[in-house]
Design a protein around this motif. Sequence first.
Motif, PDB file in Angstrom:
ATOM      1  N   ALA A   1      -7.224 -36.821 113.541  1.00 19.17           N
ATOM      2  CA  ALA A   1      -7.643 -35.907 114.612  1.00 19.17           C
ATOM      3  C   ALA A   1      -9.158 -35.847 114.717  1.00 19.17           C
ATOM      4  CB  ALA A   1      -7.068 -34.515 114.365  1.00 19.17           C
ATOM      5  N   GLU A   2      -9.844 -35.987 113.583  1.00 24.41           N
ATOM      6  CA  GLU A   2     -11.304 -35.931 113.588  1.00 24.41           C
ATOM      7  C   GLU A   2     -11.937 -37.125 114.282  1.00 24.41           C
ATOM      8  OE1 GLU A   2     -11.841 -33.356 109.435  1.00 24.41           O
ATOM      9  OE2 GLU A   2     -12.406 -35.482 109.511  1.00 24.41           O
TER      10      GLU A   2
ATOM     11  N   TRP B   1     -11.583 -38.076 117.218  1.00 29.01           N
ATOM     12  CA  TRP B   1     -12.120 -37.605 118.497  1.00 29.01           C
ATOM     13  C   TRP B   1     -12.728 -36.211 118.390  1.00 29.01           C
ATOM     14  CZ3 TRP B   1      -6.952 -38.607 117.625  1.00 29.01           C
ATOM     15  CH2 TRP B   1      -6.062 -37.528 117.650  1.00 29.01           C
ATOM     16  N   GLU B   2     -12.226 -35.372 117.469  1.00 31.25           N
ATOM     17  CA  GLU B   2     -12.771 -34.015 117.358  1.00 31.25           C
ATOM     18  C   GLU B   2     -14.205 -34.028 116.832  1.00 31.25           C
ATOM     19  OE1 GLU B   2      -8.524 -31.709 116.521  1.00 31.25           O
ATOM     20  OE2 GLU B   2      -9.936 -32.042 114.875  1.00 31.25           O
ATOM     21  N   LYS B   3     -14.550 -35.024 116.014  1.00 32.54           N
ATOM     22  CA  LYS B   3     -15.893 -35.130 115.454  1.00 32.54           C
ATOM     23  C   LYS B   3     -16.549 -36.447 115.849  1.00 32.54           C
ATOM     24  CE  LYS B   3     -14.913 -32.134 111.487  1.00 32.54           C
ATOM     25  NZ  LYS B   3     -15.001 -31.957 110.011  1.00 32.54           N
TER      26      LYS B   3
ATOM     27  N   ASP C   1      -9.143 -29.733 128.943  1.00 30.11           N
ATOM     28  CA  ASP C   1      -8.408 -28.664 128.270  1.00 30.11           C
ATOM     29  C   ASP C   1      -7.630 -27.806 129.254  1.00 30.11           C
ATOM     30  OD1 ASP C   1      -9.292 -28.681 125.268  1.00 30.11           O
ATOM     31  OD2 ASP C   1     -11.097 -29.064 126.417  1.00 30.11           O
TER      32      ASP C   1
ATOM     33  N   ARG D   1      -1.614 -33.527 122.115  1.00 30.97           N
ATOM     34  CA  ARG D   1      -2.819 -32.729 121.853  1.00 30.97           C
ATOM     35  C   ARG D   1      -4.083 -33.575 121.775  1.00 30.97           C
ATOM     36  NH1 ARG D   1      -3.387 -31.609 115.366  1.00 30.97           N
ATOM     37  NH2 ARG D   1      -5.570 -31.486 115.970  1.00 30.97           N
ATOM     38  N   LYS D   2      -3.967 -34.907 121.764  1.00 35.24           N
ATOM     39  CA  LYS D   2      -5.133 -35.774 121.609  1.00 35.24           C
ATOM     40  C   LYS D   2      -6.200 -35.440 122.647  1.00 35.24           C
ATOM     41  CE  LYS D   2      -6.281 -40.678 120.963  1.00 35.24           C
ATOM     42  NZ  LYS D   2      -5.737 -42.057 120.899  1.00 35.24           N
TER      43      LYS D   2
ATOM     44  N   ASN E   1      -9.797 -29.792 122.773  1.00 30.11           N
ATOM     45  CA  ASN E   1     -10.704 -29.048 121.904  1.00 30.11           C
ATOM     46  C   ASN E   1     -10.026 -27.740 121.518  1.00 30.11           C
ATOM     47  OD1 ASN E   1     -12.756 -27.723 120.607  1.00 30.11           O
ATOM     48  ND2 ASN E   1     -14.071 -27.525 122.407  1.00 30.11           N
TER      49      ASN E   1
ATOM     50  N   SER F   1     -10.661 -25.727 119.185  1.00 27.84           N
ATOM     51  CA  SER F   1     -11.565 -24.656 118.759  1.00 27.84           C
ATOM     52  C   SER F   1     -12.149 -23.905 119.950  1.00 27.84           C
ATOM     53  CB  SER F   1     -12.690 -25.229 117.900  1.00 27.84           C
ATOM     54  OG  SER F   1     -13.497 -26.121 118.662  1.00 27.84           O
TER      55      SER F   1
ATOM     56  N   SER G   1     -14.854 -27.958 129.883  1.00 30.68           N
ATOM     57  CA  SER G   1     -14.763 -28.770 128.670  1.00 30.68           C
ATOM     58  C   SER G   1     -15.965 -29.707 128.560  1.00 30.68           C
ATOM     59  CB  SER G   1     -13.475 -29.586 128.671  1.00 30.68           C
ATOM     60  OG  SER G   1     -12.343 -28.747 128.587  1.00 30.68           O
TER      61      SER G   1
ATOM     62  N   GLN H   1     -16.211 -32.099 125.536  1.00 31.80           N
ATOM     63  CA  GLN H   1     -16.090 -33.118 124.506  1.00 31.80           C
ATOM     64  C   GLN H   1     -16.439 -34.493 125.059  1.00 31.80           C
ATOM     65  OE1 GLN H   1     -13.725 -30.990 125.617  1.00 31.80           O
ATOM     66  NE2 GLN H   1     -11.661 -31.692 125.080  1.00 31.80           N
TER      67      GLN H   1
END
Length: 689
Positions: free
Chosen positions: A273-274, A276-278, A301, A480-481, A484, A486, A497, A499
């Motif tokens: 998951a990180e 794309w999340e990070k 989102d 969920r890919k 965001n 958070s 959004s 990201q």
Amino acid sequence: MAFSVCWLTSCVDLDITPKNILTAQDIYSEGGIKAYMAGMYRSLPMEDFHYAANSSSNSGYFNTLNIWQLGTLTGEMCNEDSGFGQYHRGGYWGDGFKLIRQANTLISDLPNYPELATYASAWIAEAKFIRAYVYFQLAKRYGGMPIVETPQTLDPNDESVLWIARSSHADTYDFILKDLDEAIAGMPEASEAARANKYVAAGLKSRVALYAATTARYGHDKFPDWEVDGVLLQGIPADRATGYFKLAWDAAKLIEGHYELHNANADKVANFAEVWEKCDNSRESMWLRKNDYLMTTHSMDALFSPVRLTTTYGGRYGVPLDWVELFDGLPLNSEGHFSAFDEDGNYLVYDNCHQMWDAAEPRLRAQIFVPGMEARGFRIDVRSGVFNRDIDPDADRFKKFSIDDGATNFNYRDGQTDSRIPEKNMFASDNSRIITQNNNNTESATYDDIPGMRIFIAGLDGPKMKWNGQGSTMTGILLRKFLNLSMPLASVKLEESMQSWIEMRYAEILLNRAEAAIELFQSGEKNYQDIDMQQDAYECINAVRDRAGADLLTNKAELSSDPAYTNWTKPGPKGQGAWVEGPNRALQILRVERYKELANEAKIYWDLMRWFTFDTQFNQTNKRGLYSFMFTKGAVVDGDGLPDGKYIYDAKQGEHYCEPTTFDRNRYYEGIPSGELQNNPLLQKNRNQ
């Protein structure tokens, strides 16, 4: 094709403030060139968070609403607004040649400014990278293209000076690859994330060469070559394939040691998951398109989160079961289809809503909302129906009560007379033993048979059936890919959004390299550059699998030329991954890996185009769903007031906007825009127009 140098807008993170209107005096300084470059980067045609395939403007690019996704046609996702699937938006041409002209302007003019000599060669190389990127987007749509290497000047007395005929398909790719070679030679090794460097150029070269190679190898049988006046406009000679595969492998190999797979978290689910999340700070991210709240945002989102996890829209992000079945750890039969039954053929009963998913490949669990998981302050509550309280999960057993044959449109709520369905009374309206949703997820859809417990029949996030309103979990599984999680719920609105979009990451490069290696090995080039190609492919695929927590290949011999698995009623061997077509097992394994790793990253659509399997993999192909049913007997309520009990899972064709998908073979190439044919008499039409 004559365009003045103006109207260059940008919000790419290049540490500059882009200008809207640039004169020559503005451009030819260090700051001016950066602004000019920023404008070109911002205009690059990426199928990113702003791409809407069904948009009526900008050939699909640069939209604020991106509801219509390419993945709806490839089986990576499903969307109630694209029940039949969505082709890419046609007509990208003029904006591409505007960018080409802007790149050509720099390439031609920079040598005339000796005061910029320190930077000129790198800037020229970067402009050639941009020109190559645009030409690649055009070539994979149309085939051979007019090659314009210098800015054209309009002669008001002779417009024919602007007319250029199309080069051959192969010559167009050779021109793109030449530009990329010069970009690799001249660009720096490092750059801002939103800007390319020599290794990004090498990554693009691996893409381009793979596209050319697979077109040469597979295109002739599916779309007959198109030659006009001795110029092969659509189709590349088959004997060119091996050479292009070598170029693809060389380019991917060049990147080794400069980027790496993200492996910062020991938890394999969180680690994937990180990616794309990070992504902004990851060594896997090679090239990003960054977004900034003050300049450019998107609506990922708001549009794609489950309805409860957004303040508007939502629910456009389901996933067909066929894609899910590609992953390890799920209950599958010998043919690779979901089959959660015991030895007697009765549905397996799971202790809670998430138990069935617990053993699934981490890479899958990182990309979907597993039932029961927490997100934005909510617990995901997904099911398709409930059993009456007189049904005991510890005593009552059921044979399969639906049809899952890849073709039959089975509906839970209709009275059943088919002799293959033993539990007909489960559907009788006067004596229902199972209750499926028949309304939106509101209080009117609750089931109050247990005192003190209110149970939403389909869960608060569960699937609506075909005739109901929007915002449904179409196939019983939510993606969920890219989301965001958070992001506070109150902020989940349209155009909020930020990201980044990952245009290129190292996992793709490893899979490009593996594909080229397999193709070379099977072409007789068992050792290339003194490296065992089968072993190299094996190691690249296992590196991607290991990071993802997937089962590893045990031996390079698994990458064999044995027949590929086939799906449903097609003749041939059966097994997991048969939904993805391939010419043999090695290439099928590779293509399945791309489907799992690169899903919804705007890569698979173009893969199917270059493999020329789109029309056979998707020929009246149904989107299937996975539908769970909870036993109300023994269910308990958690701290959020949501019930959890024992479950069974049933696979069948989807009901809500899951119509069969068929790819039109004529879509392998796009027709040249009619306006361009009128403006340039030297342009030749394509075969399919």
